[in-house]
Design a protein around this motif. Sequence first.
Motif, PDB file in Angstrom:
ATOM      1  N   TRP A 155      30.731   3.105 -32.506  1.00  0.00           N
ATOM      2  CA  TRP A 155      29.810   2.418 -33.411  1.00  0.00           C
ATOM      3  C   TRP A 155      30.490   2.071 -34.728  1.00  0.00           C
ATOM      4  N   THR A 156      31.430   2.904 -35.189  1.00  0.00           N
ATOM      5  CA  THR A 156      32.139   2.569 -36.427  1.00  0.00           C
ATOM      6  C   THR A 156      33.119   1.426 -36.203  1.00  0.00           C
ATOM      7  N   SER A 157      33.727   1.385 -35.021  1.00  0.00           N
ATOM      8  CA  SER A 157      34.616   0.264 -34.699  1.00  0.00           C
ATOM      9  C   SER A 157      33.843  -1.046 -34.653  1.00  0.00           C
ATOM     10  N   LEU A 158      32.652  -1.009 -34.072  1.00  0.00           N
ATOM     11  CA  LEU A 158      31.819  -2.217 -34.030  1.00  0.00           C
ATOM     12  C   LEU A 158      31.356  -2.609 -35.424  1.00  0.00           C
ATOM     13  N   LEU A 159      31.121  -1.623 -36.280  1.00  0.00           N
ATOM     14  CA  LEU A 159      30.740  -1.926 -37.662  1.00  0.00           C
ATOM     15  C   LEU A 159      31.874  -2.642 -38.385  1.00  0.00           C
ATOM     16  N   VAL A 160      33.102  -2.191 -38.150  1.00  0.00           N
ATOM     17  CA  VAL A 160      34.260  -2.862 -38.738  1.00  0.00           C
ATOM     18  C   VAL A 160      34.365  -4.294 -38.210  1.00  0.00           C
ATOM     19  N   THR A 161      34.122  -4.474 -36.916  1.00  0.00           N
ATOM     20  CA  THR A 161      34.119  -5.819 -36.335  1.00  0.00           C
ATOM     21  C   THR A 161      33.111  -6.718 -37.025  1.00  0.00           C
ATOM     22  N   LEU A 162      31.925  -6.181 -37.293  1.00  0.00           N
ATOM     23  CA  LEU A 162      30.868  -6.954 -37.944  1.00  0.00           C
ATOM     24  C   LEU A 162      31.272  -7.360 -39.359  1.00  0.00           C
ATOM     25  N   VAL A 163      31.807  -6.416 -40.120  1.00  0.00           N
ATOM     26  CA  VAL A 163      32.212  -6.709 -41.503  1.00  0.00           C
ATOM     27  C   VAL A 163      33.373  -7.701 -41.529  1.00  0.00           C
ATOM     28  N   ALA A 164      34.383  -7.462 -40.697  1.00  0.00           N
ATOM     29  CA  ALA A 164      35.538  -8.358 -40.663  1.00  0.00           C
ATOM     30  C   ALA A 164      35.130  -9.756 -40.217  1.00  0.00           C
ATOM     31  N   GLY A 165      34.180  -9.844 -39.278  1.00  0.00           N
ATOM     32  CA  GLY A 165      33.690 -11.152 -38.851  1.00  0.00           C
ATOM     33  C   GLY A 165      32.985 -11.888 -39.973  1.00  0.00           C
ATOM     34  N   GLY A 166      32.213 -11.171 -40.782  1.00  0.00           N
ATOM     35  CA  GLY A 166      31.553 -11.797 -41.922  1.00  0.00           C
ATOM     36  C   GLY A 166      32.548 -12.333 -42.938  1.00  0.00           C
ATOM     37  N   ILE A 167      33.581 -11.547 -43.224  1.00  0.00           N
ATOM     38  CA  ILE A 167      34.634 -12.004 -44.151  1.00  0.00           C
ATOM     39  C   ILE A 167      35.329 -13.234 -43.591  1.00  0.00           C
ATOM     40  N   SER A 168      35.656 -13.177 -42.309  1.00  0.00           N
ATOM     41  CA  SER A 168      36.350 -14.282 -41.658  1.00  0.00           C
ATOM     42  C   SER A 168      35.521 -15.565 -41.694  1.00  0.00           C
ATOM     43  N   LEU A 202      31.161  -9.484 -32.927  1.00  0.00           N
ATOM     44  CA  LEU A 202      30.493  -8.247 -32.507  1.00  0.00           C
ATOM     45  C   LEU A 202      30.062  -8.336 -31.049  1.00  0.00           C
ATOM     46  N   LEU A 203      29.362  -9.407 -30.689  1.00  0.00           N
ATOM     47  CA  LEU A 203      28.887  -9.549 -29.313  1.00  0.00           C
ATOM     48  C   LEU A 203      30.035  -9.780 -28.342  1.00  0.00           C
ATOM     49  N   TYR A 204      31.088 -10.451 -28.808  1.00  0.00           N
ATOM     50  CA  TYR A 204      32.265 -10.639 -27.954  1.00  0.00           C
ATOM     51  C   TYR A 204      32.859  -9.293 -27.566  1.00  0.00           C
ATOM     52  N   ASP A 205      32.983  -8.386 -28.542  1.00  0.00           N
ATOM     53  CA  ASP A 205      33.498  -7.043 -28.246  1.00  0.00           C
ATOM     54  C   ASP A 205      32.535  -6.265 -27.350  1.00  0.00           C
ATOM     55  N   VAL A 206      31.234  -6.411 -27.600  1.00  0.00           N
ATOM     56  CA  VAL A 206      30.244  -5.697 -26.793  1.00  0.00           C
ATOM     57  C   VAL A 206      30.301  -6.163 -25.338  1.00  0.00           C
ATOM     58  N   PHE A 207      30.329  -7.480 -25.128  1.00  0.00           N
ATOM     59  CA  PHE A 207      30.361  -8.005 -23.763  1.00  0.00           C
ATOM     60  C   PHE A 207      31.694  -7.699 -23.078  1.00  0.00           C
ATOM     61  N   ARG A 208      32.787  -7.699 -23.830  1.00  0.00           N
ATOM     62  CA  ARG A 208      34.072  -7.330 -23.235  1.00  0.00           C
ATOM     63  C   ARG A 208      34.044  -5.883 -22.751  1.00  0.00           C
ATOM     64  N   SER A 209      33.460  -5.007 -23.556  1.00  0.00           N
ATOM     65  CA  SER A 209      33.355  -3.605 -23.134  1.00  0.00           C
ATOM     66  C   SER A 209      32.461  -3.482 -21.905  1.00  0.00           C
ATOM     67  N   PHE A 210      31.354  -4.234 -21.895  1.00  0.00           N
ATOM     68  CA  PHE A 210      30.422  -4.184 -20.770  1.00  0.00           C
ATOM     69  C   PHE A 210      31.076  -4.686 -19.485  1.00  0.00           C
ATOM     70  N   LEU A 211      31.918  -5.717 -19.602  1.00  0.00           N
ATOM     71  CA  LEU A 211      32.578  -6.307 -18.430  1.00  0.00           C
ATOM     72  C   LEU A 211      33.893  -5.614 -18.078  1.00  0.00           C
ATOM     73  N   GLY A 212      34.280  -4.622 -18.866  1.00  0.00           N
ATOM     74  CA  GLY A 212      35.493  -3.867 -18.559  1.00  0.00           C
ATOM     75  C   GLY A 212      36.776  -4.567 -18.923  1.00  0.00           C
ATOM     76  N   VAL A 213      36.753  -5.409 -19.971  1.00  0.00           N
ATOM     77  CA  VAL A 213      37.976  -6.092 -20.411  1.00  0.00           C
ATOM     78  C   VAL A 213      38.184  -5.905 -21.913  1.00  0.00           C
ATOM     79  N   SER A 214      37.767  -4.749 -22.431  1.00  0.00           N
ATOM     80  CA  SER A 214      38.001  -4.450 -23.843  1.00  0.00           C
ATOM     81  C   SER A 214      39.479  -4.139 -24.073  1.00  0.00           C
ATOM     82  N   LYS A 215      39.837  -3.946 -25.316  1.00  0.00           N
ATOM     83  CA  LYS A 215      41.233  -3.646 -25.648  1.00  0.00           C
ATOM     84  C   LYS A 215      41.724  -2.393 -24.920  1.00  0.00           C
ATOM     85  N   ASP A 216      40.892  -1.362 -24.889  1.00  0.00           N
ATOM     86  CA  ASP A 216      41.285  -0.129 -24.197  1.00  0.00           C
ATOM     87  C   ASP A 216      41.415  -0.347 -22.696  1.00  0.00           C
TER      88      ASP A 216
END
Length: 659
Positions: free
Chosen positions: A553-566, A631-645
Amino acid sequence: FYYPSPHRYDHNEAQRARKGPVLNFIVLSSYCAIITIMRSVLFWTSLLLVCSSRCVGFLTRSLPIRKSFNLNAVKHNELKRGPEYSNHTANCFGGLSRRGIIGSAFTTGLLLSSCTLARASDNSLEDIAIGDGKWTMLKNSKGGALPLVDPVVPGPFAAYSSRFLINYDEGTSRWWEGLVKKYSLLPENQQAVKLGRSFGSFSRSVQLALDEFLQNSISVKEGYVNLFKLFIDKYGTTEEARRQIGLLFAILPSPYQPSEMKMCTKSTYTVDRLNGSLNLPPKNMVDDMKSLLPVEFQCFYDKSAKAFSINPPISLYEIGIDEEFGQTATATFAGPIGAKSLERELPNFSMDLYTLFGISGGAGCALTHSVVIPLDVVKTRTQTDPEMANRSLLQSASNIIKNEGPTGLLLGAQATLVGYLWYGCSVYPSYTFFKRFIGQSLFSPEVAIVHVNDIALIAGALAAVIASLGLTPLEAARIRTVADPAVYRSKGLIGTLHYIATEDELLGWTKLYAGFASLLTRQVIFGSLKFLAFERACESIFKLWPALQDATWTSLLVTLVAGGISGTLSSVVSQPADSVLTYVAQSSESENLGVVEGSLIMVQKEGIGSLFRGMGSRCIWAGSIIAGQFLLYDVFRSFLGVSKDDLSQVFEVTLFSTS
């Protein structure tokens, strides 16, 4: 990352290093905003020409193979020079004229004169002589559970074992030399950081391998005896190698030291008592991760202690440090032990992976744009209606609701959803593909790592070009519907597209692409800066607060903040192009206006301020939507099994048994 001894840790220097990422991000953001607009036309044109010609050949050879893009095979084929090579090269250029081929060859030589297509491979680690080395998918790996300071495998022993392997194991030595070459063009301080992190991660892999070896032995003492025999058998062919093996096993506590170590000592010298205070590691070991203890250090048998020792005595300290480069580590005299094993990204991405990237991106973009459609309507109406130009966001929204009802804030919803479904499906996999292709095939590793920001900008720009091809007609339909709902609202998406395509007999369907130049300019600027700013914002935040990586959840929070800055930064930079796009799209005149012509007409009619009209609402819109997209891109990647990890591999070694 690497503090080899307590006296080298400078608190003030560490504080400056912690503040560095913030300043770096501010400077980098300003640099990107300026350089994206002012970048040399020659550089972009020539590099795009090279990329396009090389991509055609790359795709024609790779797409029929559904399993994966085998980049190594592609590069191997490119180096062949058979009789059919000239025909193959001609096909790769896809019908370019002679002038185009000569120009491409010239720019290739100009840009890549210092580059080679050969790429250093991490596979050399798999050739480690003392065990079965392999890259395992992170989710299937065995590592991660071992404490940083293990009572069975001391940190100094694991770290010095890693140094020994870098010097005496052929596969490990090739891997390390590849890393040194890869980072050779970076400033010295950055080289030290990256090599230190790689060494620490490799040491962690070695520590896990040693621990597993000991756990599978009858006893810890028996395990170390067998390990000593393994090292002697594989590497003990010279006197110097045996001296280093003796020093390595002298690091162990006396109950675990093999008696066979006598072969590694100078039999003509024994001491009853080691004299002198504990020494810090030699300077060469501090500056170079490959260095070993020099010849003045010897392994002796201490009769009084009944143990093997190192003389002159050396401090075998272990210090847990929470450093500022994003990873917890244990510092030892021989170097750091990282918190995680050595990792790498999956070398080859299959078409299935790119498809899942597209699904994740499409779902994320469609959902986020559906939420902010009201903001998009207000932004577009502000740009197209001069009477609303000076109103605030809330005032503009209230005016639309008053005059057209609440549904007025949902104008162009069909075009928005379809357009950005296409956008997400195309831009995210395209960015990943071009970033990997340029970094792995066009540039050598050492050049690619220096120009990582340029590669991200170019990959984002190329992805934006592909996305713009499908987005332009849909964006034109959306803007027409929002700007003049009385005419286009009842027609729907298909009707509006048909109306635009048939309203000018001379231009025909090309009228749908009247705003292509403006949209392409906006998307190239916005898209290239969006990905770069997001990646650098994430890096800066994680450097300041490494603990944010520990929980999902903290990683996703960072994604959200970085996306807003971007999104906000990209919106400011691309605002003039967006205003011109809106002006061109809402115009029903027969002329096809380019970016420059549209800008001149807007400035002549309404002043230079018209280019920045609606910037406030667009910044809010872009910041919200890009944050949601990532944020949703990371969420869907994790759901589909293609996240960074899911796409990461860990290096693991199973040591050979000597029994």
